[in-house]
Motif scaffolding. Sequence first.
Motif, PDB file in Angstrom:
ATOM      1  N   CYS B  23       8.357  -3.577 -20.721  1.00 39.37           N
ATOM      2  CA  CYS B  23       8.268  -4.775 -19.900  1.00 39.37           C
ATOM      3  C   CYS B  23       9.219  -5.823 -20.446  1.00 39.37           C
ATOM      4  O   CYS B  23       9.318  -5.994 -21.665  1.00 39.37           O
ATOM      5  CB  CYS B  23       6.825  -5.294 -19.908  1.00 39.37           C
ATOM      6  SG  CYS B  23       6.549  -6.805 -18.993  1.00 39.37           S
ATOM      7  N   ALA B  24       9.904  -6.506 -19.555  1.00 42.66           N
ATOM      8  CA  ALA B  24      10.759  -7.612 -19.954  1.00 42.66           C
ATOM      9  C   ALA B  24      10.202  -8.897 -19.362  1.00 42.66           C
ATOM     10  O   ALA B  24       9.684  -8.887 -18.249  1.00 42.66           O
ATOM     11  CB  ALA B  24      12.180  -7.393 -19.464  1.00 42.66           C
ATOM     12  N   TYR B  25      10.307  -9.965 -20.106  1.00 45.79           N
ATOM     13  CA  TYR B  25       9.874 -11.255 -19.583  1.00 45.79           C
ATOM     14  C   TYR B  25      11.019 -12.245 -19.731  1.00 45.79           C
ATOM     15  O   TYR B  25      11.903 -12.060 -20.563  1.00 45.79           O
ATOM     16  CB  TYR B  25       8.602 -11.745 -20.272  1.00 45.79           C
ATOM     17  CG  TYR B  25       8.731 -12.045 -21.748  1.00 45.79           C
ATOM     18  CD1 TYR B  25       8.582 -11.036 -22.692  1.00 45.79           C
ATOM     19  CD2 TYR B  25       8.978 -13.336 -22.199  1.00 45.79           C
ATOM     20  CE1 TYR B  25       8.695 -11.300 -24.044  1.00 45.79           C
ATOM     21  CE2 TYR B  25       9.088 -13.611 -23.546  1.00 45.79           C
ATOM     22  CZ  TYR B  25       8.947 -12.594 -24.467  1.00 45.79           C
ATOM     23  OH  TYR B  25       9.062 -12.861 -25.800  1.00 45.79           O
ATOM     24  N   SER B  26      10.980 -13.277 -18.912  1.00 44.14           N
ATOM     25  CA  SER B  26      12.118 -14.180 -18.895  1.00 44.14           C
ATOM     26  C   SER B  26      11.796 -15.577 -19.403  1.00 44.14           C
ATOM     27  O   SER B  26      12.709 -16.338 -19.750  1.00 44.14           O
ATOM     28  CB  SER B  26      12.698 -14.294 -17.490  1.00 44.14           C
ATOM     29  OG  SER B  26      11.726 -14.813 -16.603  1.00 44.14           O
ATOM     30  N   ASN B  27      10.501 -15.930 -19.455  1.00 48.34           N
ATOM     31  CA  ASN B  27      10.145 -17.270 -19.883  1.00 48.34           C
ATOM     32  C   ASN B  27      10.036 -17.314 -21.401  1.00 48.34           C
ATOM     33  O   ASN B  27       9.069 -16.811 -21.979  1.00 48.34           O
ATOM     34  CB  ASN B  27       8.825 -17.700 -19.240  1.00 48.34           C
ATOM     35  CG  ASN B  27       8.461 -19.144 -19.561  1.00 48.34           C
ATOM     36  OD1 ASN B  27       9.213 -19.856 -20.224  1.00 48.34           O
ATOM     37  ND2 ASN B  27       7.297 -19.574 -19.102  1.00 48.34           N
ATOM     38  N   VAL B  64       0.636  -2.460 -28.852  1.00 48.55           N
ATOM     39  CA  VAL B  64       1.554  -3.326 -28.138  1.00 48.55           C
ATOM     40  C   VAL B  64       2.567  -3.864 -29.137  1.00 48.55           C
ATOM     41  O   VAL B  64       2.209  -4.264 -30.247  1.00 48.55           O
ATOM     42  CB  VAL B  64       0.820  -4.470 -27.404  1.00 48.55           C
ATOM     43  CG1 VAL B  64      -0.044  -5.296 -28.337  1.00 48.55           C
ATOM     44  CG2 VAL B  64       1.809  -5.361 -26.667  1.00 48.55           C
ATOM     45  N   LEU B  65       3.822  -3.818 -28.737  1.00 48.36           N
ATOM     46  CA  LEU B  65       4.916  -4.337 -29.556  1.00 48.36           C
ATOM     47  C   LEU B  65       5.583  -5.483 -28.821  1.00 48.36           C
ATOM     48  O   LEU B  65       5.808  -5.401 -27.607  1.00 48.36           O
ATOM     49  CB  LEU B  65       5.935  -3.230 -29.833  1.00 48.36           C
ATOM     50  CG  LEU B  65       5.441  -2.002 -30.594  1.00 48.36           C
ATOM     51  CD1 LEU B  65       6.555  -0.978 -30.713  1.00 48.36           C
ATOM     52  CD2 LEU B  65       4.921  -2.389 -31.968  1.00 48.36           C
ATOM     53  N   VAL B  70      14.562 -10.406 -27.825  1.00 50.93           N
ATOM     54  CA  VAL B  70      15.101  -9.913 -26.557  1.00 50.93           C
ATOM     55  C   VAL B  70      14.090 -10.027 -25.433  1.00 50.93           C
ATOM     56  O   VAL B  70      14.291  -9.490 -24.345  1.00 50.93           O
ATOM     57  CB  VAL B  70      15.575  -8.444 -26.704  1.00 50.93           C
ATOM     58  CG1 VAL B  70      16.731  -8.362 -27.674  1.00 50.93           C
ATOM     59  CG2 VAL B  70      14.432  -7.539 -27.164  1.00 50.93           C
ATOM     60  N   LYS B  71      13.007 -10.715 -25.693  1.00 53.49           N
ATOM     61  CA  LYS B  71      11.963 -10.947 -24.692  1.00 53.49           C
ATOM     62  C   LYS B  71      11.501  -9.625 -24.078  1.00 53.49           C
ATOM     63  O   LYS B  71      11.561  -9.412 -22.853  1.00 53.49           O
ATOM     64  CB  LYS B  71      12.434 -11.926 -23.625  1.00 53.49           C
ATOM     65  CG  LYS B  71      12.710 -13.325 -24.194  1.00 53.49           C
ATOM     66  CD  LYS B  71      12.733 -14.390 -23.128  1.00 53.49           C
ATOM     67  CE  LYS B  71      13.979 -14.366 -22.307  1.00 53.49           C
ATOM     68  NZ  LYS B  71      15.160 -14.851 -23.066  1.00 53.49           N
ATOM     69  N   HIS B  72      11.032  -8.754 -24.939  1.00 55.77           N
ATOM     70  CA  HIS B  72      10.626  -7.421 -24.523  1.00 55.77           C
ATOM     71  C   HIS B  72       9.251  -7.096 -25.081  1.00 55.77           C
ATOM     72  O   HIS B  72       8.926  -7.418 -26.225  1.00 55.77           O
ATOM     73  CB  HIS B  72      11.657  -6.398 -25.019  1.00 55.77           C
ATOM     74  CG  HIS B  72      11.368  -4.997 -24.598  1.00 55.77           C
ATOM     75  ND1 HIS B  72      10.613  -4.138 -25.365  1.00 55.77           N
ATOM     76  CD2 HIS B  72      11.730  -4.308 -23.484  1.00 55.77           C
ATOM     77  CE1 HIS B  72      10.524  -2.979 -24.737  1.00 55.77           C
ATOM     78  NE2 HIS B  72      11.195  -3.054 -23.607  1.00 55.77           N
ATOM     79  N   LEU B  73       8.485  -6.436 -24.258  1.00 53.49           N
ATOM     80  CA  LEU B  73       7.107  -6.055 -24.585  1.00 53.49           C
ATOM     81  C   LEU B  73       6.952  -4.575 -24.275  1.00 53.49           C
ATOM     82  O   LEU B  73       7.506  -4.088 -23.272  1.00 53.49           O
ATOM     83  CB  LEU B  73       6.169  -6.868 -23.698  1.00 53.49           C
ATOM     84  CG  LEU B  73       4.700  -7.024 -24.016  1.00 53.49           C
ATOM     85  CD1 LEU B  73       4.516  -7.827 -25.281  1.00 53.49           C
ATOM     86  CD2 LEU B  73       4.008  -7.736 -22.864  1.00 53.49           C
TER      87      LEU B  73
END
Lengths: 118, 113
Positions: B23-27, B64-65, B70-73
């Motif tokens: 998953c990528a997040y942008s905020n 969960v990592l 890099v705003k990555h989950l």
Amino acid sequence: GAGVSQSPSNKVTEKGKDVELRCDPISGHTALYWYRQSLGQGLEFLIYFQGNSAPDKSGLPSDRFSAERTGGSVSTLTIQRTQQEDSAVYLCASSPHFLTRTGRWRAFFGQGTRLTVV
Amino acid sequence: GESVGLHLPTLSVQEGDNSIINCAYSNSASDYFIWYKQESGKGPQFIIDIRSNMDKRQGQRVTVLLNKTVKHLSLQIAATQPGDSAVYFCAETVQGGSEKLVFGKGTKLTVNP
């Protein structure tokens, strides 16, 4: 009940009609959320109630959408003059505490109301 | 604005294998993240969460990592079972803010026996 209850589970309505969707949160939960989930899509935030504070309505897609929460418990989501693009599953979630109090977002979702506008 | 996206919309694995859902997040202000599992016809169920002051958190068969750089989950499921077949959503929020939880579109995990 043991969980969040939503009614009806399914609703078919004609384009242009108004619909009301109901959410009974878990007793004692102070926060209540409405989300919309279109087919094969993620959850779109609609509105958030937190205790006696003014609700966060920033996700409501148009002025045809409104929601109330009476007595800090039951919530009703109303869609006026329904359109076909309103067809989706509407999910309600409740949480016992505000995030900032516990640091944990322990929200529980209902089964949702599947709305079909024909 | 806020948005959460996914690298893969579908994932198919063999029973017993490990699964990794990204998953990528942008905020960049988001500091609390949650993974939810949604089975067909049901509402999402909480799996595991992580706060931004952590890089890793483990639960039962799930890890969960979080990579804030890099705003990555990611969600790792060990020894995937048929019962793990579902759509998995990541979600983000800002603690102390509106507490609005923003969800991604989800990854459909299929576990083949």
